[in-house]
Write an enzyme that holds these catalytic residues in place. Structure first.
Site, PDB file in Angstrom:
ATOM      1  N   CYS A  80       5.206  -6.513   1.927  1.00 25.52           N
ATOM      2  CA  CYS A  80       6.138  -6.098   0.878  1.00 25.52           C
ATOM      3  C   CYS A  80       7.562  -6.064   1.424  1.00 25.52           C
ATOM      4  CB  CYS A  80       5.749  -4.713   0.366  1.00 25.52           C
ATOM      5  SG  CYS A  80       6.815  -4.127  -0.937  1.00 25.52           S
ATOM      6  N   CYS A 422      27.212   1.522  -1.797  1.00 29.35           N
ATOM      7  CA  CYS A 422      25.870   1.320  -1.227  1.00 29.35           C
ATOM      8  C   CYS A 422      25.885   0.086  -0.327  1.00 29.35           C
ATOM      9  CB  CYS A 422      24.825   1.188  -2.333  1.00 29.35           C
ATOM     10  SG  CYS A 422      25.199  -0.126  -3.477  1.00 29.35           S
TER      11      CYS A 422
END
Ligand SMILES: C[S@@+](CC[C@H](N)C(=O)[O-])C[C@H]1O[C@@H](n2cnc3c(N)ncnc32)[C@H](O)[C@@H]1O
Length: 466
Positions: A80, A422
């Site tokens: 993942c 971010c």
């Protein structure tokens, strides 16, 4: 071997983590960014790419384990692309993020003397996300599938593959109930023989499944993204989900036939319940609609906003502009200390949410304006009449600010800028313009919002030089 080339196998010691999450190793004078390596490991690796000033590699086998290694709890970890650092102790994840910010500021920005405050970590490092976006697909990544031979998968992309989906049965950074809903939706789609969107042929029905759950309120929104509007096909899924999960307050259908992978529909339909769910930050309640941005880690967002409020250093008399305001959450959070907060945002539904959020929280000193910050101050005459800001909060998307937006901020000339990002690398790129001759850096305060992922949030406060 004095110089490495593509295809070479080589033993490497991982020294640190680069911004973006790859392990950093050195071989003679060459720097190698090694996917899948964590600091302290010695790995057998293959060189996958040669660039002018560095190489890229992939860790194939761990020869010596890192002292900071921990067993990842997630079954999907190996393939993942979500939480790539689950195998690294959280304290070391934070240490590496701190070093990354220090390097970005000193090397990329040339800010040698700027002190970087100690990164603020999360208390809850699992099940913290209030939103996850999953993808339906019939092209399934089988190598590690816990449920092979499925006719369709509902999960996450494996790294660097837009067309292969890893079927996910449990995601450890979202809420437990959301995992149950995810599995139920997948079973129903299979039972009903539904088709999934083919990203190459551009046919098929089901595209994405987005689950949002208010961390504080427990209210759940499910957003099913499809390629066309066909309510009859979705009704059986809606009935089961709404019947089985009383926390589901809203089921939305976003419809898009666009080829690009997006969960934002060209049209939106309410299939069940309300068009919004609620979440709380501090004393404030927020309404969130399917396509509006809302901070994904509620608990840490509260800490982030408290810090932003402190950095604004407001006395109650200031005009504040909140650029890229989303659903107005920062504006509302800091409003009690300001004379007036004006928020600016591109997405019309977010502006609607922001206005509604001000109303339900009984906030009278916030106003919101829609438009593209690239030119909204030039094209909207109404904005020219607004009082000039003493303080600006700027919280752009990962790509940072458009140079034209930077220019307009410089023209507005606030005394103080609190730049929240971010993506510290685009943040430093933008800050360079501000510190050229008008502003100086007062503080740099990193906050970790996303444990186990390479992402890091950073607050930089700038003050105008007199
Ligand atoms: C990182 S989010 C910040 C949202 C908000 N400050 C918060 O904390 O919830 C960035 C926001 O910028 C908006 N945005 C992106 N590009 C924009 C643009 N060119 N002009 C105005 N807003 C934009 C996005 O829709 C999104 O709401």
């Amino acid at each position: 071997m004095s110089k490495l080339r593509k295809g070479d196998n080589v033993e490497l010691e991982i020294e640190s983590l680069a911004f973006g999450g790859q392990g950093v190793a050195k071989f003679n004078d060459q720097v190698i960014f090694v996917r899948g390596g964590i600091p302290g490991q010695i790995v057998n690796s293959v060189i996958t790419r040669k660039k002018k000033s560095y190489l890229e590699g992939l860790a194939l086998e761990v020869l010596t384990e890192s002292p900071n290694y921990i067993k990842p709890p997630c079954n999907h970890f190996k393939y993942c692309g979500g939480c790539v650092h689950q195998n690294l102790e959280y304290a070391e994840q934070l240490n590496q993020k701190q070093i990354q910010i220090e390097n970005i500021f000193s090397r990329m920005g040339g800010y040698k003397d700027v002190k970087i405050n100690q990164i603020i970590g999360c208390e809850n490092i699992w099940n913290y996300r209030n939103k996850m976006e999953f993808t339906f697909s019939s092209t399934i990544w089988y190598e590690n599938s816990t449920s092979p031979n499925l006719p369709l998968a509902l999960g996450l992309h494996i790294p660097k593959r837009f067309d292969k989906i890893l079927d996910i049965s449990e995601c450890h950074i979202q809420d437990h109930e959301c995992n149950v809903i995810l599995n139920e939706a997948k079973s129903l789609a299979i039972e009903l023989g539904m088709t999934t969107w083919d990203v190459r042929k551009h046919v098929g029905f089901l595209r994405n499944f987005v689950i949002r759950k208010g961390y504080i309120t427990n209210e759940i929104m499910v957003n099913i993204v499809t390629s066309s509007f066909d309510e009859d096909k979705l009704i059986p899924i809606v009935q089961v989900l709404a019947g089985r999960f009383p926390n589901i307050k809203s089921i939305i259908n976003n419809v898009t036939s666009r080829h690009a992978g997006t969960t934002q529909g060209q049209s939106e339909h309410i299939l069940y319940g309300e068009s919004v769910i609620h979440e709380k930050l501090g004393d404030f309640t927020f309404e969130i609609s399917a396509n509006s941005f809302f901070q994904t880690n509620t608990i840490q967002a509260e800490k982030l906003y408290e810090l932003i409020k402190q950095e604004c250093n407001l006395t109650g008399n200031e005009i504040v502009y909140d650029l890229f305001c989303g659903t107005g959450s920062i504006s509302i959070f800091i409003s009690e200390n300001a004379k007036h907060v004006y928020g600016f945002e591109l997405v019309p539904s977010a502006i609607k949410d922001a206005e509604q959020n001000a109303r339900i929280n009984n906030i009278k000193n916030c106003s919101f304006f829609g438009g593209d910050l690239m030119d909204v101050f030039k094209t909207n005459d109404e904005l020219a009449k607004l009082p000039k800001p003493e303080v600006m909060v700027i919280d752009p998307p990962r790509s940072g600010m458009h140079p034209k937006t930077v220019q307009q901020v410089l023209e507005q000339s606030p005394n103080r800028i609190v730049y929240v990002s971010c993506n510290p690398s685009t943040q430093v790129r933008d800050i360079k313009f501000f510190t050229e001759d008008s502003y100086e850096i007062k503080s740099v305060k990193p906050v970790d919002m996303f444990p186990h992922t390479p992402h890091v949030e950073n607050i930089v406060t700038l003050e105008k030089i007199n």
